[in-house]
Design a protein around this motif. Sequence first.
Motif, PDB file in Angstrom:
ATOM      1  N   ALA A 104       0.609  -1.031   0.174  1.00  0.00           N
ATOM      2  CA  ALA A 104      -0.122  -0.036  -0.169  1.00  0.00           C
ATOM      3  C   ALA A 104       0.751   1.111  -0.105  1.00  0.00           C
ATOM      4  CB  ALA A 104      -1.078  -0.072   1.396  1.00  0.00           C
ATOM      5  N   TYR A 105       1.948   1.307   0.656  1.00  0.00           N
ATOM      6  CA  TYR A 105       2.901   2.404   0.960  1.00  0.00           C
ATOM      7  C   TYR A 105       3.361   2.558  -0.759  1.00  0.00           C
ATOM      8  CZ  TYR A 105       6.736   5.274   1.447  1.00  0.00           C
ATOM      9  OH  TYR A 105       7.867   6.344   1.217  1.00  0.00           O
ATOM     10  N   LEU A 106       3.936   1.318  -1.255  1.00  0.00           N
ATOM     11  CA  LEU A 106       4.529   1.606  -2.747  1.00  0.00           C
ATOM     12  C   LEU A 106       3.409   2.003  -3.796  1.00  0.00           C
ATOM     13  CD1 LEU A 106       7.032  -1.494  -2.592  1.00  0.00           C
ATOM     14  CD2 LEU A 106       7.530   1.006  -2.548  1.00  0.00           C
ATOM     15  N   ALA A 107       2.262   1.732  -3.364  1.00  0.00           N
ATOM     16  CA  ALA A 107       1.193   2.227  -4.557  1.00  0.00           C
ATOM     17  C   ALA A 107       0.705   3.470  -4.416  1.00  0.00           C
ATOM     18  CB  ALA A 107       0.024   1.220  -4.034  1.00  0.00           C
ATOM     19  N   ASN A 108       0.820   3.882  -3.014  1.00  0.00           N
ATOM     20  CA  ASN A 108       0.425   5.286  -2.863  1.00  0.00           C
ATOM     21  C   ASN A 108       1.698   6.302  -3.210  1.00  0.00           C
ATOM     22  OD1 ASN A 108      -1.129   7.542  -1.479  1.00  0.00           O
ATOM     23  ND2 ASN A 108       0.672   7.532   0.153  1.00  0.00           N
ATOM     24  N   ARG A 109       2.945   5.925  -3.004  1.00  0.00           N
ATOM     25  CA  ARG A 109       4.124   6.531  -3.653  1.00  0.00           C
ATOM     26  C   ARG A 109       4.055   6.624  -4.863  1.00  0.00           C
ATOM     27  NH1 ARG A 109      10.061   3.846  -2.802  1.00  0.00           N
ATOM     28  NH2 ARG A 109       9.159   2.770  -4.657  1.00  0.00           N
ATOM     29  N   ASP A 110       3.953   5.636  -5.781  1.00  0.00           N
ATOM     30  CA  ASP A 110       4.169   5.356  -7.182  1.00  0.00           C
ATOM     31  C   ASP A 110       3.053   5.447  -7.797  1.00  0.00           C
ATOM     32  OD1 ASP A 110       6.995   5.073  -6.567  1.00  0.00           O
ATOM     33  OD2 ASP A 110       6.869   2.939  -6.382  1.00  0.00           O
ATOM     34  N   GLY A 111       1.871   5.313  -7.392  1.00  0.00           N
ATOM     35  CA  GLY A 111       0.525   4.961  -8.145  1.00  0.00           C
ATOM     36  C   GLY A 111       0.373   3.404  -8.363  1.00  0.00           C
ATOM     37  N   LEU A 112      -0.731   3.126  -8.789  1.00  0.00           N
ATOM     38  CA  LEU A 112      -1.263   1.892  -8.939  1.00  0.00           C
ATOM     39  C   LEU A 112      -1.156   1.408 -10.423  1.00  0.00           C
ATOM     40  CD1 LEU A 112      -4.743   1.654  -6.837  1.00  0.00           C
ATOM     41  CD2 LEU A 112      -2.443   0.413  -6.690  1.00  0.00           C
ATOM     42  N   LYS A 113       0.323   1.376 -10.756  1.00  0.00           N
ATOM     43  CA  LYS A 113       0.773   0.980 -11.973  1.00  0.00           C
ATOM     44  C   LYS A 113       2.066   0.083 -11.875  1.00  0.00           C
ATOM     45  CE  LYS A 113      -0.968   4.160 -15.233  1.00  0.00           C
ATOM     46  NZ  LYS A 113      -2.545   3.820 -15.327  1.00  0.00           N
ATOM     47  N   CYS A 114       2.054  -1.199 -12.559  1.00  0.00           N
ATOM     48  CA  CYS A 114       3.237  -1.840 -12.759  1.00  0.00           C
ATOM     49  C   CYS A 114       4.310  -1.213 -13.219  1.00  0.00           C
ATOM     50  CB  CYS A 114       2.802  -3.186 -13.587  1.00  0.00           C
ATOM     51  SG  CYS A 114       4.097  -4.372 -13.943  1.00  0.00           S
ATOM     52  N   HIS A 115       5.313  -1.184 -12.503  1.00  0.00           N
ATOM     53  CA  HIS A 115       6.470  -0.571 -13.204  1.00  0.00           C
ATOM     54  C   HIS A 115       6.998  -1.177 -14.503  1.00  0.00           C
ATOM     55  CE1 HIS A 115      10.584  -2.173 -12.163  1.00  0.00           C
ATOM     56  NE2 HIS A 115       9.783  -2.731 -11.387  1.00  0.00           N
ATOM     57  N   LEU A 116       6.872  -2.514 -14.860  1.00  0.00           N
ATOM     58  CA  LEU A 116       7.372  -3.127 -15.828  1.00  0.00           C
ATOM     59  C   LEU A 116       6.620  -3.066 -17.157  1.00  0.00           C
ATOM     60  CD1 LEU A 116       8.539  -6.187 -13.747  1.00  0.00           C
ATOM     61  CD2 LEU A 116      10.063  -4.305 -14.902  1.00  0.00           C
ATOM     62  N   CYS A 117       5.257  -3.265 -17.055  1.00  0.00           N
ATOM     63  CA  CYS A 117       4.425  -2.942 -18.102  1.00  0.00           C
ATOM     64  C   CYS A 117       3.571  -1.808 -18.125  1.00  0.00           C
ATOM     65  CB  CYS A 117       3.732  -4.544 -18.092  1.00  0.00           C
ATOM     66  SG  CYS A 117       1.930  -4.481 -17.196  1.00  0.00           S
ATOM     67  N   LYS A 118       3.433  -1.240 -17.269  1.00  0.00           N
ATOM     68  CA  LYS A 118       3.011   0.351 -16.823  1.00  0.00           C
ATOM     69  C   LYS A 118       1.215  -0.091 -17.076  1.00  0.00           C
ATOM     70  CE  LYS A 118       6.701   2.204 -17.637  1.00  0.00           C
ATOM     71  NZ  LYS A 118       7.570   1.985 -16.218  1.00  0.00           N
ATOM     72  N   ARG A 119       0.744  -1.134 -16.891  1.00  0.00           N
ATOM     73  CA  ARG A 119      -0.616  -1.351 -16.959  1.00  0.00           C
ATOM     74  C   ARG A 119      -1.161  -1.101 -15.319  1.00  0.00           C
ATOM     75  NH1 ARG A 119      -1.085  -6.643 -20.135  1.00  0.00           N
ATOM     76  NH2 ARG A 119      -0.084  -7.298 -18.366  1.00  0.00           N
ATOM     77  N   GLY A 120      -2.318  -0.942 -14.886  1.00  0.00           N
ATOM     78  CA  GLY A 120      -3.021  -0.818 -13.486  1.00  0.00           C
ATOM     79  C   GLY A 120      -2.744  -2.194 -12.832  1.00  0.00           C
ATOM     80  N   LEU A 121      -2.710  -1.840 -11.209  1.00  0.00           N
ATOM     81  CA  LEU A 121      -2.540  -2.829 -10.620  1.00  0.00           C
ATOM     82  C   LEU A 121      -3.761  -2.815  -9.530  1.00  0.00           C
ATOM     83  CD1 LEU A 121       0.993  -2.421  -9.466  1.00  0.00           C
ATOM     84  CD2 LEU A 121       0.242  -4.372 -10.398  1.00  0.00           C
ATOM     85  N   GLY A 122      -4.242  -3.680  -8.839  1.00  0.00           N
ATOM     86  CA  GLY A 122      -5.038  -3.833  -7.845  1.00  0.00           C
ATOM     87  C   GLY A 122      -4.413  -4.616  -6.645  1.00  0.00           C
ATOM     88  N   LEU A 123      -4.876  -3.684  -5.470  1.00  0.00           N
ATOM     89  CA  LEU A 123      -4.258  -4.413  -4.209  1.00  0.00           C
ATOM     90  C   LEU A 123      -5.101  -5.185  -3.528  1.00  0.00           C
ATOM     91  CD1 LEU A 123      -2.737  -1.084  -2.782  1.00  0.00           C
ATOM     92  CD2 LEU A 123      -1.664  -3.001  -4.070  1.00  0.00           C
ATOM     93  N   THR A 124      -6.162  -5.799  -4.123  1.00  0.00           N
ATOM     94  CA  THR A 124      -7.104  -6.631  -3.596  1.00  0.00           C
ATOM     95  C   THR A 124      -6.798  -8.115  -4.249  1.00  0.00           C
ATOM     96  OG1 THR A 124      -8.961  -6.324  -5.338  1.00  0.00           O
ATOM     97  CG2 THR A 124      -8.817  -5.217  -3.216  1.00  0.00           C
ATOM     98  N   THR A 125      -6.000  -8.140  -5.317  1.00  0.00           N
ATOM     99  CA  THR A 125      -5.792  -9.421  -5.781  1.00  0.00           C
ATOM    100  C   THR A 125      -4.771 -10.187  -5.123  1.00  0.00           C
ATOM    101  OG1 THR A 125      -5.796  -8.287  -7.907  1.00  0.00           O
ATOM    102  CG2 THR A 125      -4.736 -10.417  -8.000  1.00  0.00           C
TER     103      THR A 125
END
Length: 90
Positions: free
Chosen positions: A18-39
């Motif tokens: 959650a800290y990293l998602a808040n810092r960097d946004g909810l994007k995968c840094h490798l493919c740039k697509r969105g991430l969900g923290l509930t998966t």
Amino acid sequence: MWQRLGVPKGDVSLVSRAYLANRDGLKCHLCKRGLGLTTKHPEPGYASIDHVLPLSEGGTNDLANLRLAHLVCNLRKRAKAMGEQLALIG
């Protein structure tokens, strides 16, 4: 008690996704697509913590070296350094 490979003995610092998602946004840094923290792990879309410069290549557990990535993207990358690590050391 188990120890993650590559983590120095006594290093018990933890970082939350959650800290990293808040810092960097909810994007995968490798493919740039969105991430969900509930998966949930081990689903391919799980937001895993990636070391930009792998521990095996001299990377650290420093926050500057950690990014979120889909589990499947992180597994594809394996312990390979990508282009972004140059910004960390240069």
